[in-house]
Scaffold this active site. Structure first.
Site, PDB file in Angstrom:
ATOM      1  N   HIS A 188       0.779  -1.242  -0.104  1.00 51.41           N
ATOM      2  CA  HIS A 188      -0.046   0.025  -0.105  1.00 51.41           C
ATOM      3  C   HIS A 188       0.741   1.366  -0.016  1.00 51.41           C
ATOM      4  O   HIS A 188       0.388   2.339  -0.603  1.00 51.41           O
ATOM      5  CB  HIS A 188      -1.065  -0.010   1.361  1.00 51.41           C
ATOM      6  N   ARG A 295      -5.217  -9.827 -17.939  1.00 53.53           N
ATOM      7  CA  ARG A 295      -4.630 -11.130 -18.215  1.00 53.53           C
ATOM      8  C   ARG A 295      -4.594 -12.154 -16.921  1.00 53.53           C
ATOM      9  O   ARG A 295      -3.618 -12.308 -16.029  1.00 53.53           O
ATOM     10  CB  ARG A 295      -3.105 -10.998 -18.521  1.00 53.53           C
ATOM     11  N   ARG A 331      -9.690 -11.409 -19.379  1.00 54.81           N
ATOM     12  CA  ARG A 331      -9.601 -12.345 -20.596  1.00 54.81           C
ATOM     13  C   ARG A 331      -9.433 -13.692 -19.787  1.00 54.81           C
ATOM     14  O   ARG A 331      -8.570 -13.704 -18.642  1.00 54.81           O
ATOM     15  CB  ARG A 331      -8.244 -11.807 -21.150  1.00 54.81           C
ATOM     16  N   ASN A 452      -0.271  -8.486 -30.546  1.00 62.20           N
ATOM     17  CA  ASN A 452       1.092  -9.244 -30.301  1.00 62.20           C
ATOM     18  C   ASN A 452       0.842 -10.647 -30.964  1.00 62.20           C
ATOM     19  O   ASN A 452       1.860 -11.035 -31.785  1.00 62.20           O
ATOM     20  CB  ASN A 452       1.008  -9.688 -28.870  1.00 62.20           C
ATOM     21  N   ARG A 463       7.137 -14.782 -31.859  1.00 58.21           N
ATOM     22  CA  ARG A 463       7.157 -13.538 -30.922  1.00 58.21           C
ATOM     23  C   ARG A 463       8.240 -13.612 -29.903  1.00 58.21           C
ATOM     24  O   ARG A 463       8.801 -12.712 -29.307  1.00 58.21           O
ATOM     25  CB  ARG A 463       5.848 -13.049 -30.541  1.00 58.21           C
ATOM     26  N   CYS A 500      -5.998  -4.544 -27.870  1.00 55.77           N
ATOM     27  CA  CYS A 500      -5.285  -4.453 -26.374  1.00 55.77           C
ATOM     28  C   CYS A 500      -3.833  -5.007 -26.508  1.00 55.77           C
ATOM     29  O   CYS A 500      -3.175  -5.316 -25.499  1.00 55.77           O
ATOM     30  CB  CYS A 500      -6.116  -5.417 -25.695  1.00 55.77           C
TER      31      CYS A 500
HETATM   32  C1  PEP Z   1      -2.072 -10.148 -27.511  1.00 53.06           C
HETATM   33  O1  PEP Z   1      -1.734 -11.412 -28.454  1.00 53.06           O
HETATM   34  O2  PEP Z   1      -1.899  -9.048 -28.293  1.00 53.06           O
HETATM   35  C2  PEP Z   1      -2.480 -10.004 -26.409  1.00 53.06           C
HETATM   36  C3  PEP Z   1      -2.856  -8.680 -26.046  1.00 53.06           C
HETATM   37  O3  PEP Z   1      -2.349 -10.985 -25.497  1.00 53.06           O
HETATM   38  P1  PEP Z   1      -0.882 -11.403 -24.728  1.00 53.06           P
HETATM   39  O4  PEP Z   1      -0.072 -10.648 -25.328  1.00 53.06           O
HETATM   40  O5  PEP Z   1      -1.218 -11.797 -23.525  1.00 53.06           O
HETATM   41  O6  PEP Z   1      -0.966 -12.837 -25.808  1.00 53.06           O
HETATM   42 MG    MG Z   2      -2.438 -12.957 -27.392  1.00 54.52          MG
END
Ligand code: PEP
Ligand code: MG
Length: 542
Positions: A188, A295, A331, A452, A463, A500
């Site tokens: 906190h 997430r 999510r 992503n 990635r 997102c």
């Molecule tokens: C994405 O894939 O863009 C996403 C927001 O999910 P993560 O990065 O958690 O796979």
């Molecule tokens: Mg993703």
């Protein structure tokens, strides 16, 4: 000159004289007593005094950081009313015939150890709260004053640890930065530092005996470092960094409470991405319009077994309540690929990113999925909660998900547990989902584009593979065309579409996204105001 590193709680830069705050060594002695009732009355008086002090601290905190940040003092007041703790102290006074100070000190140890040993991070953090209220009780019993927080001039506070109460008692205008040896980034105190926009580092391995008040220190929250007695050159560098940072902060702070509206009057939502409850402070501090991506798999990581329905429910509920009616999109579990937890026994795969992950696990192991769904449906009663599903590739998957949601609801209904079926969105992060987004739009309340993964799957670039960084190009026209297609298909069905993935925070593209008709950009909390600024400098019509 001495450089030390710690964990940054708030990214800012400050320079000035050090004020070393040393805790008074508390000497609590065990004293035998003859009249336990008198001792218990003394404890009662100390408790009432503590509640009064906490009420004053609460009011000061509300004025300085708002109700969210001040809530901790209400929690402490409630803990002071907790009969379990107080009765344990009274019982010890009665049976061991000891003084109240000693009984409080012993129970502090027992209760804080109990909390510290719990699996749940939130409960773990309660150990510090028990310590805080016990310290307060003991100080009151001993007739001691609080630590002296009257700083004569603006200073860099260096302490072993700081409690939220100590933090709030200081005159905010005189705090340049905090540096503590202990403390977590999620405590906190850390949340308060963030809300007060004060550069702060925790976990800095410094011996307070080596420091003296008045010496100069530079705290660089961006680099996570503190430099004691910096050289002239470092001072000049830091002064320049402070100046640039101040300019930018001033500009961004002035955007709080403002709309995300373009120069020609088009509005969008700018929300925040989080990994857990502890990020909420930062979300509120940056004035995000809601949470666009929670997430939830982070709840499953770093532990030995599945989180229970109840554990998950508590977390989701806390998040929706903290957001006070603003939209929270959670999510569902996206485990697998780079996010591994041993107890899932996922096994080795040749192509994990193309493998058993996310919604695929949930559909193959519906019991895991339904536990999460029940927790989400229950939490939906407490605020504006939406769910979204990751890694969708087909209509069939979505229909199956809807069946499981119905089943989870029926199970709760049968058990007489209140629930609500929330709005349900789909993550668009595979090329397949993009190509059938017209059909998917009929089945979803909204879309959230995960750029992503969409980049990884569209460009066939892992990635996670650093060697491919040059090939991982989310600005690729293929990706931008896909975003346009998804937004158009959503709008044709009267649904909204957001982004997102990390690309949502790419300020070079903000105007383009706005023009594409993207309805929401969900970004890391620290990017919210920067994106707002970019939206406000954009034009919707070319
Ligand atoms: C994405 O894939 O863009 C996403 C927001 O999910 P993560 O990065 O958690 O796979
Ligand atoms: Mg993703």
């Amino acid at each position: 000159m001495r450089r030390l590193w710690g964990k940054a709680v708030y990214k800012g830069v400050a320079m000035g004289p050090v004020a070393v705050l040393k805790r008074d060594e508390r000497q609590v002695k065990r004293i035998g007593i003859a009249d336990p009732d008198a001792e218990i009355s003394r404890l009662g008086r100390a408790g009432r005094q503590a509640k009064e002090q906490l009420r004053e601290l609460y009011e000061k905190a509300v004025r300085e950081v708002g109700e969210g940040g001040a809530a901790i003092f209400q929690v402490h007041q409630m803990m002071l009313e907790d009969e379990g703790y107080l009765e344990a102290v009274r019982e010890m006074i009665r049976t061991d015939m000891v003084n109240a100070e000693y009984a409080v000190a012993v129970m502090e140890g027992i209760f804080s150890e109990r909390f510290a040993g719990m699996d749940d991070d939130y409960m773990k953090a309660r150990a510090a709260d028990v310590k805080d209220i016990s310290d307060r009780l003991i100080r009151n019993l001993m007739g001691q004053e609080d630590r002296d927080y009257a700083l004569r001039k603006p200073s860099v506070i260096v302490a072993d640890d700081l409690s939220p109460g100590e933090t709030v008692q200081m005159d905010k205008k005189k705090i340049l930065a905090f540096v503590t040896v202990h403390g977590s980034v999620n405590s906190h105190t850390a949340i308060l530092a963030r809300m007060m926009n004060i550069p702060a580092l925790v976990g800095v391995p410094v011996d307070l005996e080596d420091l003296h008040s008045g010496m100069t220190a530079v705290v660089d929250g961006f680099a996570g470092e503190v430099i004691f007695e910096p050289s002239g050159e470092v001072c000049r560098e830091m002064e320049e960094k402070i100046r640039r940072n101040q300019e930018e902060q001033l500009l961004l702070q002035s955007l709080k409470g403002q709309e995300n509206v373009t120069l020609d009057g088009h509005k969008i939502d700018v929300c925040a991405n989080i990994g857990g409850v502890d990020d909420i402070g930062c979300v509120l501090e940056n004035d995000a319009g809601g949470i666009g991506l929670f997430r939830s798999e982070f709840l499953y990581l770093g532990r030995d077994d599945f989180p229970t329905e109840e554990e998950q429910f508590q977390v989701y509920k806390q998040v929706v309540q903290a957001m006070e009616g603003k939209r929270v999109v959670i999510r569902t579990l996206d485990i697998g690929a780079d996010k591994q937890a041993d107890y899932f026994n996922l096994g080795r795969e040749d192509n994990p990113a193309l493998g058993y992950r996310a919604i695929r696990i949930c559909l193959k192991q519906p019991e895991i999925f339904k536990t999460q769904l029940r927790a989400l449906l229950r939490a939906a009663v407490f605020g504006s909660l939406s769910i979204m599903y990751p890694m969708i590739t087909s209509v069939k998957e979505v229909r199956k998900i809807h069946e499981l949601v119905e089943e989870a609801g029926a199970e709760l209904a049968e058990a007489g547990i209140p629930y609500r079926i929330p709005r349900q969105g789909l993550m668009i992060e595979t090329p397949a989902a993009v190509m059938i987004s017209d059909e998917l739009a009929e089945l979803a309340d909204f879309f959230s584009i995960g750029t992503n993964d969409l980049t990884q799957y569209t460009l066939a670039v892992d990635r996670q593979n650093q060697r491919l960084d040059d090939f991982y190009d989310p600005h690729h026209e293929a990706i931008l065309k896909m975003i346009q297609m998804v937004v158009d298909n959503a709008h044709k069905c009267g649904k909204w579409a957001g982004i997102c993935g990390e690309l949502g925070a790419d300020l070079e593209l903000t105007e383009r996204f706005v023009r594409m008709g993207v309805d929401e950009l969900s970004v890391s909390p620290s990017m919210v105001l920067k994106v707002r600024k970019a939206v406000r400098e954009s034009r919707f019509s070319a």
